[in-house]
Design a protein around this motif. Structure first.
Motif: not given
Lengths: 228, 174
Positions: A180-209
């Motif tokens: 969860e911490r990795v997802m938090e940091l990844l999505t925060e950093a990507a959003r603030s740098a306007n970077v798009a993220v294509v995230l493949v996951t089978h976990e709903a808790r990860v997809a919720a980010y």
């Protein structure tokens, strides 16, 4: 067929391995700064979709457009150059070069794009600070924990100032707190740098980010956000 | 769970008496909580008043009068809307979701679409909770985590059921 304002869009992708169809008319799009989760059961084609979007494999048919350019029609060398300059990657594990220190790993995309060592490592350290791993600069990947290694990998994916990050099960090898911490940091950093993220996951808790999710089933991608 | 919608759904395959409706309901959905006769008749009179069913015939055969009910077009529309509308994501939904899936299979509607719509509603709620967690203090995080784990369990059930739809169709609608 390309949604307005999208940065990367695929239309009607088909890909067959032997007689097994992996993609069977999949379409997809992501906007700048948007985090889209690609979900689906094992073997549904979600990793094949990610590899096609990233230009790692070529679909049998269909079109992929990146920033107005047709990815599937580019010569290999041009596509490789684009991958280096505009795309970042985070995988489940095993992506860091074991012989290099963590800061050298993060600086690698910049070095490959011709940035001098000192400047590259300075930028690398800034990203490592953002991902809360700046104290690991001198360590080698074998000497850090799984969660720390993934944060180093995320810092490396972001260091080259990509426009899109492709993350394939980035938390798959981590416990839920570290994941969860990795997802938090990844999505925060990507959003603030306007970077798009294509995230493949089978976990709903990860997809919720993510901002939006797309489900791949039997090689077809369904975007239910707009269907319900 | 909405008993009215479930009884309406059961009437789609043909007119039935109140007793017959109760028996079919108990057999398919009432393992833990069989319906009382009173519930069946009060529900049917409400559906009748709202024009969702009509009396198809009355028989007595020596005993008390027994009404046979048939679903109306408005009733069919009502069932369709109920099945298409995802449930509000919250813990312990399984009985309503299971009922909807079985009814969709019994009435030749797409159970896969129903499950996908529910999945999407669940993920939307998980996204809202994750956002709240990110912005909140430790107490918020723990409360949101509890809800997230329950929703995640529901999602796994939705995935598993989607993967077993063909099998389930053979059992409930042979």
């Amino acid at each position: 067929m390309i949604p307005d304002g999208s940065l990367l869009a695929a239309h009607d992708l088909r890909k067959t391995y032997g007689s097994t169809p992996a993609l069977d008319g999949a379409s997809f799009s992501v906007h700048p700064g948007e985090v889209v989760a690609v979900m689906g059961p094992s073997g549904s084609g979600k990793s094949t979709l990610l590899h096609c979007l990233a230009g790692i494999i070529t679909p049998d048919s269909g079109t992929i457009t990146y920033a107005g350019r047709e990815l599937s029609a580019m010569p290999d060398a041009e596509r490789s150059a684009l991958r280096r300059s505009d795309f970042g990657f985070v995988f489940q594990f095993g992506q860091l070069v074991p012989e290099l220190t963590c800061v050298e790993n993060v600086a690698l995309p910049l070095r490959l794009n011709g940035v001098r060592r000192k400047a590259a490592e300075r930028t690398a350290l800034e990203w490592m600070e953002r991902l809360e791993v700046d104290d690991l600069g001198a360590q080698r990947p074998g000497e850090v924990s799984g969660g720390q290694g993934q944060r180093v990998a995320v810092a490396r994916a972001l260091a080259g100032s990509p426009k899109v990050i492709f993350a394939d099960e980035p938390t798959g090898a981590l416990d839920s707190l570290n994941g969860e911490r990795v997802m938090e940091l990844l999505t925060e950093a990507a959003r603030s740098a306007n970077v798009a993220v294509v995230l493949v996951t089978h976990e709903a808790r990860v997809a919720a980010y993510s901002d939006r999710d797309v489900t791949v089933r039997d090689g077809r991608a369904r975007d239910l956000e707009h269907a319900v | 769970m909405s008993i009215g919608h479930t009884l309406l759904g059961l009437l789609e395959s043909g007119p039935r008496h109140g007793y017959d409706l109760k028996r079919t309901f108990d057999e398919k959905f009432g393992q833990d909580r069989p319906l009382h006769y009173g519930q069946v008749y009060s529900t049917m009179s409400r559906l009748l008043k709202n024009g969702l069913v009509e009396v198809d015939g009355v028989e007595s055969e020596g005993g008390p009068e027994r009404k046979r009910y048939a679903i109306t077009d408005a009733g069919i529309t009502d069932v369709t809307q109920w099945l298409a509308q995802p449930e509000k994501p919250e813990p312990y939904l399984q009985s309503t979701l299971y009922t909807k899936v079985v009814l969709a299979l019994l009435t030749d509607r797409s159970a896969a679409d129903l499950l996908d719509a529910q999945r999407s509603a669940h993920l939307r709620m998980m996204r809202i909770l994750t956002d709240r967690k990110r912005k909140g203090d430790l107490a918020d995080q723990l409360i949101c985590d509890h809800a997230l784990f329950h929703l995640e369990a529901d999602l796994r059930w939705l995935e598993l059921t989607a993967a077993r739809l063909d099998q389930l169709a053979k059992v409930v609608a042979p």
